[in-house]
Motif scaffolding. Sequence first.
Motif, mmCIF file in Angstrom:
data_model
loop_
_atom_site.group_PDB
_atom_site.id
_atom_site.type_symbol
_atom_site.label_atom_id
_atom_site.label_comp_id
_atom_site.label_asym_id
_atom_site.label_seq_id
_atom_site.Cartn_x
_atom_site.Cartn_y
_atom_site.Cartn_z
ATOM 1 N N ALA A 1 -4.251 0.289 -6.168
ATOM 2 C CA ALA A 1 -3.075 -0.592 -5.776
ATOM 3 C C ALA A 1 -3.251 -0.469 -4.032
ATOM 4 C CB ALA A 1 -1.615 0.374 -6.068
ATOM 5 N N GLY A 2 -4.127 0.376 -3.782
ATOM 6 C CA GLY A 2 -4.249 0.211 -2.200
ATOM 7 C C GLY A 2 -5.420 -0.481 -2.259
ATOM 8 N N ILE A 3 -6.292 -0.659 -2.751
ATOM 9 C CA ILE A 3 -7.048 -1.430 -2.156
ATOM 10 C C ILE A 3 -6.715 -2.675 -2.212
ATOM 11 C CG2 ILE A 3 -9.196 -2.509 -3.329
ATOM 12 C CD1 ILE A 3 -10.284 0.824 -4.129
ATOM 13 N N LEU A 4 -5.788 -3.159 -3.964
ATOM 14 C CA LEU A 4 -5.246 -5.008 -3.644
ATOM 15 C C LEU A 4 -4.324 -5.146 -2.830
ATOM 16 C CD1 LEU A 4 -4.721 -4.065 -7.897
ATOM 17 C CD2 LEU A 4 -6.773 -5.602 -6.519
ATOM 18 N N ILE A 5 -3.927 -4.501 -1.687
ATOM 19 C CA ILE A 5 -3.327 -4.770 -0.773
ATOM 20 C C ILE A 5 -3.420 -5.063 0.643
ATOM 21 C CG2 ILE A 5 -1.609 -3.551 1.373
ATOM 22 C CD1 ILE A 5 -0.219 -3.664 -1.795
ATOM 23 N N ALA A 6 -4.982 -4.565 0.669
ATOM 24 C CA ALA A 6 -5.916 -5.171 1.674
ATOM 25 C C ALA A 6 -6.301 -6.234 1.871
ATOM 26 C CB ALA A 6 -7.310 -4.111 1.932
ATOM 27 N N PRO A 7 -6.600 -7.005 0.608
ATOM 28 C CA PRO A 7 -6.309 -8.921 1.276
ATOM 29 C C PRO A 7 -5.498 -9.203 1.770
ATOM 30 C CG PRO A 7 -7.137 -8.512 -0.918
ATOM 31 C CD PRO A 7 -7.062 -6.866 -0.208
ATOM 32 N N ILE A 8 -4.418 -9.311 1.479
ATOM 33 C CA ILE A 8 -3.206 -9.185 1.567
ATOM 34 C C ILE A 8 -2.918 -9.454 3.049
ATOM 35 C CG2 ILE A 8 -0.792 -9.472 0.942
ATOM 36 C CD1 ILE A 8 -1.296 -8.304 -1.857
ATOM 37 N N PHE A 9 -3.129 -7.933 3.488
ATOM 38 C CA PHE A 9 -2.522 -8.077 4.572
ATOM 39 C C PHE A 9 -3.165 -8.542 5.497
ATOM 40 C CE2 PHE A 9 -4.316 -5.299 8.639
ATOM 41 C CZ PHE A 9 -2.503 -4.854 8.738
ATOM 42 N N MET A 10 -5.215 -8.836 5.317
ATOM 43 C CA MET A 10 -5.742 -9.520 6.145
ATOM 44 C C MET A 10 -4.878 -10.945 6.284
ATOM 45 S SD MET A 10 -8.079 -7.908 8.006
ATOM 46 C CE MET A 10 -9.468 -9.542 8.237
ATOM 47 N N MET B 1 4.406 -5.401 7.152
ATOM 48 C CA MET B 1 2.759 -5.194 6.614
ATOM 49 C C MET B 1 2.596 -4.207 6.923
ATOM 50 S SD MET B 1 2.494 -7.981 4.162
ATOM 51 C CE MET B 1 0.591 -6.772 3.863
ATOM 52 N N LEU B 2 3.199 -3.706 8.117
ATOM 53 C CA LEU B 2 2.475 -2.591 8.719
ATOM 54 C C LEU B 2 3.154 -1.327 7.699
ATOM 55 C CD1 LEU B 2 1.771 -3.298 12.557
ATOM 56 C CD2 LEU B 2 0.140 -2.646 10.873
ATOM 57 N N LEU B 3 4.600 -1.686 7.598
ATOM 58 C CA LEU B 3 5.401 -0.289 6.882
ATOM 59 C C LEU B 3 4.277 -0.306 5.316
ATOM 60 C CD1 LEU B 3 7.887 0.937 6.487
ATOM 61 C CD2 LEU B 3 9.032 -1.167 5.832
ATOM 62 N N LEU B 4 4.398 -1.736 5.156
ATOM 63 C CA LEU B 4 3.690 -1.391 3.599
ATOM 64 C C LEU B 4 2.378 -0.739 3.139
ATOM 65 C CD1 LEU B 4 3.558 -2.725 0.575
ATOM 66 C CD2 LEU B 4 2.371 -4.481 1.029
ATOM 67 N N VAL B 5 1.318 -0.808 4.580
ATOM 68 C CA VAL B 5 -0.131 0.086 4.697
ATOM 69 C C VAL B 5 0.556 1.255 4.492
ATOM 70 C CG1 VAL B 5 -1.556 0.045 5.778
ATOM 71 C CG2 VAL B 5 -1.241 -2.166 5.401
ATOM 72 N N TYR B 6 1.464 1.641 5.909
ATOM 73 C CA TYR B 6 1.536 2.693 6.509
ATOM 74 C C TYR B 6 2.503 3.732 4.943
ATOM 75 C CZ TYR B 6 3.296 6.880 9.094
ATOM 76 O OH TYR B 6 2.841 8.205 10.487
ATOM 77 N N THR B 7 3.200 3.452 4.515
ATOM 78 C CA THR B 7 3.650 3.483 3.311
ATOM 79 C C THR B 7 2.032 4.062 1.986
ATOM 80 O OG1 THR B 7 5.205 2.571 3.027
ATOM 81 C CG2 THR B 7 4.784 3.493 1.377
ATOM 82 N N PHE B 8 1.473 3.503 1.872
ATOM 83 C CA PHE B 8 0.138 3.628 1.287
ATOM 84 C C PHE B 8 -0.524 4.942 1.413
ATOM 85 C CE2 PHE B 8 0.816 0.471 -1.245
ATOM 86 C CZ PHE B 8 0.505 0.490 -2.570
ATOM 87 N N ASN B 9 0.222 4.719 2.770
ATOM 88 C CA ASN B 9 -0.934 5.709 3.943
ATOM 89 C C ASN B 9 -0.297 7.201 3.369
ATOM 90 O OD1 ASN B 9 -1.072 7.725 6.308
ATOM 91 N ND2 ASN B 9 -2.358 6.476 6.744
ATOM 92 N N PHE B 10 0.735 7.706 3.498
ATOM 93 C CA PHE B 10 1.770 9.200 3.340
ATOM 94 C C PHE B 10 1.442 9.042 1.405
ATOM 95 C CE2 PHE B 10 2.103 9.650 7.412
ATOM 96 C CZ PHE B 10 2.854 10.847 7.208
#
Length: 425
Positions: free
Chosen positions: A177-186, A17-26
């Motif tokens: 797309a990034g906004i939609l990932i946030a609740p899944i991460f939490m 999950m951290l990798l997924l968020v970091y992918t969106f970061n870059f």
Amino acid sequence: MTTRTERPGYPGIVLAMLLLVYTFNFLDRQILGILAKPIQDSLKLDDAQFGAIAGSAFAILYSVLGVPLAIAADRWGKTRVIAGSLIVWSAFTALCGTAAGFWQLFLYRLGVGVGEAGGVAPSYALIADYFPVERRARALAIYGMGVPIGLGSGVLLGGWIASRVDWQTAFITVGVAGILIAPIFMLLVRDKPRPVGPAATADAGSAVAVIPILWKKPAYWLLAIGAGCSSMAGYGLAVWVPKIIAVHYGWTAKADLFTVGLFMGSLLLVGGASGVFMGGVLADKFGKADRAWYVRIPAIAWLITAPTFMIGLLTPSPLIAWFVLLIPNALNTLWLGPIIAAVQHLAPTRMRAGASGTFLLVNNLMGLGLGPWLMGALSVALKGSYGADSLRIAAIIAVGLYLVAAALAFLAIKPLKNGWVESED
């Protein structure tokens, strides 16, 4: 009863999950690079102005806020800070698609920087919480694969959308797309419970104390400034190489945006991902016997990166250039796992996020704040002598910074050994 955070496979879920968020970061950062030409044409921006938007606008608040947000993560929860940051930077990325001029786009990029400031340092610390020291460099390297995956996805997705619709739609799409990932991460990721007791409480409540600790360690400054030099070249190239490739090979029509994206995306995904992972594997393997390998490996990689980038950017054939550029794209981010792991061992265990945050402050002020702008400003200065080729010449000059990074890393070997703090967990 076994809690979720104690289950054997749970660290892998956290890392994924951290990798997924970091992918969106870059991804959100790099999409600007592939869209440089259409944005410049639409908003009438020169290379220096676009370089300021791509680097300085993003870096100003991104770098400064990294330390307080890292400290907040140590105190109030890493997962909450990461998820909140993802929502903020994704929302501002989407707003970039509505910009109508230089200052509007500059301000929206400031907002992206505010959000992304809270994503990386807490993630480093969360990985350190879940992975023991003998597996930590590899875990950080897997997380670091978000850099090439995000960069590659940014040029591929951005080029594909812009070649079929427009650059505004590209920004809005990846932001939503990034906004939609946030609740899944939490939902999936939890902070690892800390040990109880006076010592743990005192250390967790004094994360700000990491700054004077690191201030006295030469290894920290050599590594931070060395990695900063690497990032000046790396971030500058990430922003400008898509445009350089497009101009150099005549891929300048709107339909060619996807061709440029495919060229750059494949380089970053194949070369970058393998290089980052290799750095972590090698550091874990050789660092057990000798801590020096945590910096010796990146130094050797940087020595090879500089000349191969120069050769690749001068090559007239796009096919040959791709194979040559594969080498530096694999090596220029190899440092992520080893050096970040080393920096975390220059401070006590419960100050990891703070240590990462201060490291990122130096790295990003240099890399993001100066890299893209410096390359763009150098291109403007060289325009009279080199014309349309000035940006390529500016990039060739800038890759010499990798040699400076290598020299500083070699100098850090002895002080790193002297300043190494063994893990308390």
